[in-house]
Structure formats: structure tokens, C-alpha cells
Enzyme design. Sequence first.
Site, PDB file in Angstrom:
ATOM      1  N   HIS A 116       0.814  -1.219   0.000  1.00 31.76           N
ATOM      2  CA  HIS A 116       0.000   0.000   0.000  1.00 31.76           C
ATOM      3  C   HIS A 116       0.849   1.271   0.000  1.00 31.76           C
ATOM      4  O   HIS A 116       0.334   2.351  -0.290  1.00 31.76           O
ATOM      5  CB  HIS A 116      -0.978   0.003   1.188  1.00 31.76           C
ATOM      6  CG  HIS A 116      -0.368   0.295   2.516  1.00 31.76           C
ATOM      7  ND1 HIS A 116      -0.064  -0.691   3.433  1.00 31.76           N
ATOM      8  CD2 HIS A 116      -0.008   1.456   3.105  1.00 31.76           C
ATOM      9  CE1 HIS A 116       0.435  -0.132   4.516  1.00 31.76           C
ATOM     10  NE2 HIS A 116       0.490   1.163   4.343  1.00 31.76           N
ATOM     11  N   ASP A 146       0.034  -7.624   1.474  1.00 25.92           N
ATOM     12  CA  ASP A 146       0.493  -6.230   1.544  1.00 25.92           C
ATOM     13  C   ASP A 146       2.014  -6.145   1.502  1.00 25.92           C
ATOM     14  O   ASP A 146       2.636  -5.444   2.296  1.00 25.92           O
ATOM     15  CB  ASP A 146      -0.043  -5.555   2.808  1.00 25.92           C
ATOM     16  CG  ASP A 146       0.078  -4.037   2.754  1.00 25.92           C
ATOM     17  OD1 ASP A 146       0.213  -3.501   1.641  1.00 25.92           O
ATOM     18  OD2 ASP A 146       0.065  -3.396   3.820  1.00 25.92           O
ATOM     19  N   SER A 220       4.710   2.378   7.958  1.00 25.52           N
ATOM     20  CA  SER A 220       4.311   1.252   7.113  1.00 25.52           C
ATOM     21  C   SER A 220       5.475   0.759   6.266  1.00 25.52           C
ATOM     22  O   SER A 220       6.173   1.544   5.621  1.00 25.52           O
ATOM     23  CB  SER A 220       3.162   1.665   6.195  1.00 25.52           C
ATOM     24  OG  SER A 220       1.994   1.908   6.925  1.00 25.52           O
TER      25      SER A 220
END
Length: 479
Positions: A116, A146, A220
Site C-alpha cells: 500500500h 500487503d 508502514s
Amino acid sequence: MSRVFFLFKRSFQSVGISLLLFYVSLANASVDRSGLPDFTGLFEQASPAVVNISTLAKPKARQQIYGPGGEEIPEIFRRYFGIPLPDDGGSGRSQPMSLGSGFIISSDGYILTNNHVIDGADQIIVRLSDRSERPAELIGADKRSDLALLKIKSDRSLPVVKLGDSETIKPGQWVAAIGSPFNFEYSITKGIVSALNRSLPNDSYVPFIQTDVPINPGNSGGPLFNMNGEVIGINSQIFTRSGGFMGLSFAIPVDHVMWAVDQLKDKGYVTRGWLGVAIQDVDRDLAESFGLEKPMGALVSQVVPGGPADKAKLHPGDIIVRFNNRAITSSGILPMSVGVVTPGEKAALEFIRDGKRKNVTVEVGQLPDEGAPPEKNGGKASSDKNPLGVQVAELDENYRSKLRLDEDVQGLVVIGVNRGAGRSIGLRQGDVITDLNNRSVTTVAEFKKVVAKLPKNRSISMRVIRGGSPGYITFRLQE
């Protein structure tokens, strides 16, 4: 007597020196005077291999946003009310899109991050610890887990992280994260492992590590370290109602990551095993209704026609308790276990049917791109004068067409619900009852016979298809 005292004194001094050396060694092992871990050594060792990742996207055509009277809303009001500003398509320049973290796994420039972080990017820029920036090539990505694998070019050997073993992780262990929260580069945060093998909505193929390490936007794709400075996971998600950290962070285990990396390097995408079933957790009431001593396993609520489970003769109502010698203690463990099996391989499966344990061998299929395709779910009629308080009818072509049911779906459609008992059970008009008290019901006569023999004061299960999704519900009949 003096010699004895001298020997005692020497012994006491030796013990004191030993204790002193012991505490010094503890200090060197990253424990400060308070007894809490010291992460300075970990940061100095691991941070050079952590990178900052930014992306650029080409601008879209400018879109006008108008008010009630047809006038364009001024920019100042857009900002005040949180209305997105349109991209300036006239400039032709790429606009910053996202920012995250990553880490180098090989000295020749392979880098891991979250999918992402780079999804939809036209350009990916990697900033190294020496502040130099390099464009990155996307080698492969996997949306389900992911993960994204990048590659940068370098004329020197790059620093790399040490990879750990996520199978040895235990709840309560200290862990730390290094990343760029809110673009504050090379920030380190610490916490403990809260739980293992967490299954999250829409991420049932990843056995997430849950921690209380503060993770925020920009973290992230960054690494999660153990106290040995080894990467044990990739920070991927947080649970939040405010948009910021609230004590629940989730990381992808490094073992699962490296399993995916091998495929990303080889073909740019990841294939997973597929069983072809819809499942749900077994709670206390379902366990009682199926005659189990305690909640366990994954309850099969649907079998995809022609899928691997269908070919192995599995049925709705079967409870899978073991797959490939791994105990399935909850439904979330099954997709993770099946997903890592190479499509085409055979696996041993143990399940409970009618209170008896059975074993079959199933040839695992390949998970379709959009996940296991569900069935297109969503005569004579009975009276609602029964303990369930519902009126049911046999499926005919009219009902099948309205409810978009396949020909192989058998059961009874609910056409009326009594305000009392029926609503308390949770049934609605349009529900299709396929099984009641572990018995299939396809005719009104069968339904009446099963209802007449329903037990009192114990949990009873019912399989229902509603709006295209099958599942089990439980209820009790009072004396």
C-alpha cells in the site's frame, strides 16, 4: 581462626567480583540500571539498512467542484472544510502521493516494504541512511499480504538487516520498530509482542503479529526487530478510530514474508493454496449443538462446487480440526495453513462429521485472483405455527430466480416470520434454511419432522443462506 576468616574474606571478595562482572555483562547486553532493555545498540546496528520510501504519481485532469448555486468553491473553503484540492493537470509534474519505510534485505539492492506504500505510484524514490536518493524498480507485489519487493542500483555493497525466525516469537517479548512516522525519519519505538497468529478482516491469509509498539503513518513497510537486532516482521497495519496509534499494531511475520519474496523474485506475484470452502469460527453454542466438548476447528458453511473440498467429499457442517498435521484450533488458522501449500500438492485433512473424526487427502487448488468464488446465493408452504415461528416454502424456479440460487442449492425459503419466536431466532424473509439440527431439510414434510424433535434447553444450529452468504446460527428452545 584468622586463616578461616581470611579464606572467608577472600571467598566473599571473589563472589563480589563475580557479581560485579555479572552486572557489567548485563549492561553490555542492553539492559540499563532500571532493568529495562536499552535499544541504543540495536538502533546503531540496524538503522543503516532501514530506508525511507516516497512515491510520485502523474496528476489527473483538473476537476471543478461547484457549490449549490453553480459557482466553483474557492480554494480557501476547500481547505477549511477538508475538500480535496484538484490536481493541476496543466503543470504535467508528478505529485507526491505517499510516504513510508522499508529495509534492505540483500547487499545488491533488494528492498521490502508494504504494497500500500507504493500502490499506484508512477515513480518510487528510496532514500538511504546517508541521505542519498535512488529510483527503485518494482520487482513484484502481493496485495493479499500487503508486500512489495523493490530493487535499486548501487555501485557499492549496501548494508542489510539480519533476518530472524518468527516461529520463535512469544507474547511478552520486547520488540522495536524503526521507520519514518509522519516523515520523522529514523525514529525508533518499542513495545512488546501482544499476541500471535491474528487474523484480520480481508487479511485472512496472513498470521499477523500483534504488538503495542507505537506505529503511525510513515512506519508502514518498516522492520520490526527482536532484541537481537533481527527482523521478525514488517509493520503493516494499526487498529485506530482516530487515525493515530491506539495501542494495537500488526506486523507480517518474517517467515511468511520470505516465503512470498521467493515468488516475487521469481515471477513477480504470489500464488496460494485454496481449499474451496467458506468457514466460520466454532463458538460455545455451536460446539454444543455439534456435540463437541469445547469450541474447536473451522466449521464449513459452504463448499464451492467443483473445488478441492468438494472433490474430497467435504460437506457443510463438517468441522476441520487438523490440516497437514497442524491443529486448527480456530477458523483463522485454516486459510493461513492452506495458503502456503503449493497448488497441486496433496494435504492430509482431519474433520468431524456427526461426532466422528474422519480423515481425507485433498489436492490443494490455486486461490483465484479475486479469492474463492462464492455461490450465487444470497412449492409447498408450511404454517408459522411451530416453535420456530417461521413459515417456509419449498424452492421452485420462481424463488431460485428471485434469490439467484444455483440449481444445486437445496433447502427451504423463509416466506414469513412470526413477531415472537421467529424474530428472536434472527431469521428474515428470504433466508434459505438448508440444515436444521445437523440434518438437511429440503421439503416441508422434512422440516416439520425435524422441528417436532428439536431438543429443549440446549443449543441448536441452523445453516442459513442470506444475501448470497451461507453461515450457521444457533438458538435455544425453552420448555
